[in-house]
Design a protein around this motif. Sequence first.
Motif, short mmCIF file in Angstrom:
data_model
loop_
_atom_site.label_atom_id
_atom_site.label_comp_id
_atom_site.label_asym_id
_atom_site.label_seq_id
_atom_site.Cartn_x
_atom_site.Cartn_y
_atom_site.Cartn_z
N HIS A 138 0.85 -1.19 0.00
CA HIS A 138 0.00 0.00 0.00
C HIS A 138 0.88 1.24 0.00
O HIS A 138 1.87 1.30 0.73
CB HIS A 138 -0.87 0.04 1.27
CG HIS A 138 -2.07 -0.86 1.21
ND1 HIS A 138 -2.05 -2.09 0.61
CD2 HIS A 138 -3.33 -0.70 1.70
CE1 HIS A 138 -3.25 -2.65 0.74
NE2 HIS A 138 -4.05 -1.82 1.39
N ILE A 174 -8.80 4.94 -1.13
CA ILE A 174 -8.84 6.25 -1.75
C ILE A 174 -8.73 6.03 -3.24
O ILE A 174 -7.86 5.29 -3.71
CB ILE A 174 -7.69 7.12 -1.22
CG1 ILE A 174 -8.01 7.53 0.22
CG2 ILE A 174 -7.46 8.34 -2.11
CD1 ILE A 174 -6.82 8.02 1.00
N THR A 175 -9.64 6.64 -4.00
CA THR A 175 -9.58 6.41 -5.43
C THR A 175 -9.29 7.71 -6.16
O THR A 175 -9.79 8.77 -5.79
CB THR A 175 -10.89 5.79 -5.96
OG1 THR A 175 -10.69 5.37 -7.31
CG2 THR A 175 -12.05 6.76 -5.92
N LEU A 191 0.02 7.20 -11.32
CA LEU A 191 -1.44 7.17 -11.32
C LEU A 191 -1.99 7.13 -12.74
O LEU A 191 -2.89 6.36 -13.06
CB LEU A 191 -1.98 8.40 -10.58
CG LEU A 191 -1.59 8.48 -9.10
CD1 LEU A 191 -1.97 9.85 -8.53
CD2 LEU A 191 -2.28 7.37 -8.31
N VAL A 227 -5.07 2.37 -2.57
CA VAL A 227 -5.31 3.40 -3.58
C VAL A 227 -5.69 2.75 -4.89
O VAL A 227 -4.99 1.84 -5.37
CB VAL A 227 -4.08 4.31 -3.77
CG1 VAL A 227 -4.33 5.32 -4.88
CG2 VAL A 227 -3.74 5.04 -2.47
N GLY A 262 -12.11 10.13 -1.24
CA GLY A 262 -11.55 9.32 -0.16
C GLY A 262 -12.30 9.36 1.14
O GLY A 262 -11.68 9.29 2.20
N ALA A 319 -4.56 14.75 -7.42
CA ALA A 319 -3.63 13.81 -6.78
C ALA A 319 -2.35 13.75 -7.58
O ALA A 319 -2.37 13.77 -8.81
CB ALA A 319 -4.27 12.43 -6.70
N ALA A 335 -9.38 13.14 -6.49
CA ALA A 335 -9.33 12.01 -5.57
C ALA A 335 -10.59 12.00 -4.71
O ALA A 335 -11.06 13.05 -4.29
CB ALA A 335 -8.10 12.12 -4.69
N VAL A 361 -0.52 7.91 1.93
CA VAL A 361 -1.29 9.01 1.33
C VAL A 361 -1.18 10.24 2.21
O VAL A 361 -1.42 10.19 3.42
CB VAL A 361 -2.77 8.63 1.13
CG1 VAL A 361 -3.56 9.82 0.58
CG2 VAL A 361 -2.90 7.44 0.18
#
Lengths: 214, 214
Positions: free
Chosen positions: A9, B92-93, B55, B12, B81, A79, B79, A12
């Motif tokens: 992971h 979190i996307t 990303l 993520v 989240g 992001a 983002a 963040v």
Amino acid sequence: MAYTYDHPHPAVTVDIVVFTVKAGRLAAVLIQRAEWPHAGKWALPGGFVDIDESLKRAAFRELREETGLSAAYLEQLGAFGRPDRDPRERVITVVYIALAPADRLELQAGSDAQDARLFYVEELPELAFDHARIIGHAIERVRDRLDTAAIARRLMPKSFTLSELQHACEAVSGTPIDKRNFRKKLAALELVEATGELLQGGAHRPAKLFRIKP
Amino acid sequence: MAYTYDHPHPAVTVDIVVFTVKAGRLAAVLIQRAEWPHAGKWALPGGFVDIDESLKRAAFRELREETGLSAAYLEQLGAFGRPDRDPRERVITVVYIALAPADRLELQAGSDAQDARLFYVEELPELAFDHARIIGHAIERVRDRLDTAAIARRLMPKSFTLSELQHACEAVSGTPIDKRNFRKKLAALELVEATGELLQGGAHRPAKLFRIKP
DNA sequence: GCAAAAGTGTTTGAGGTACACCCATGC
DNA sequence: GCATGGGTGTACCTCAAACACTTTTGC
């Protein structure tokens, strides 16, 4: 305490580009790093997102901790997550833009470990991580989305002169604005009203003070 | 294999809102979930970000895997989240918007485990997670940022009639457009040129076909 | 009196919006 | 011949941009 997952992971964080207008110029808050990596360089205020905390809430918390602002306009920029942007581990950061009048910022300037300061956006120091790129995007965003009304509401103090507002707009857009056209548009917007006070003090005619209409 | 950290890390993901125009209406790709949570509901294509992958690269990979698109316009929406948006763990996307002509999509429709389909944005089914909210934001973004040139370049097939382009613009903006004004503006933009071909087949006068000018 | 910023209207051009009729085809 | 979408031009209105002089104060 350890936390274990069956696939890797990323960490963040949230970072905040806090913009304000100071002396008629666009400025941003930066914090000097005390530790590795990039010790001594300047960076955006920010920090890790708590596991039970929304992204926006994390941004508000960091904003309060590092600038003393408890209520400010906050919008997400996006992001940033290139794999090599932090040498410690994979860190994906969600960046917010905050707007606040300069007189509401309470920076812990030069207190001890970390120094917090305003920098004019055309005079940024060397920045940590990919923060130069991030600020670049933030400036671009602010330049083409902030209009006169948003600037008046979010970047100006309680009362201000029309010239101060005009200079703020020029600082944000990066281009000069014609004084009469600006005042004509302001009148049409019905955005501000005179307070009745005058700003004395310059070696020139005193300017009327204005406030945002309710 | 296990991965351990000294503070909790969220997962993520990237999700992609793939927009296209079909039959003069704005449509998006959705995938039917086969497993818990939200089994049977429809969701945005997406998946976990690999630990060494940017990303955007993750978004391109997922886009290719789930729609067959290898080159498409891709821009980040932002983002999302909130802590409770996924019941499995904190996720979190980072959401991307993709734009592609309908004739370039290769959906694995009804193949087996998961079904992929286009839905008109005014007729979306029940959606998994917070994907309804995400698509709402994506539509808003597309509505007020996509102009005629972007639509012509990114959503239209190689050749098209002016009416098809106009319908695409109407689908994106959600408002009707005057035909003569639309064609006048197109002429001023110098964006398209006639191919010389005609589109036969309707019970009416054949339409000239156009392409994007190089 | 002079430097320095405050304050104040008019003209022009560009671009957007409203609007109606004839044309080519399939049936 | 009629239904269907394709194709075409003009008038108006709104908004942004250009532009110069007088006023009030401190020194």
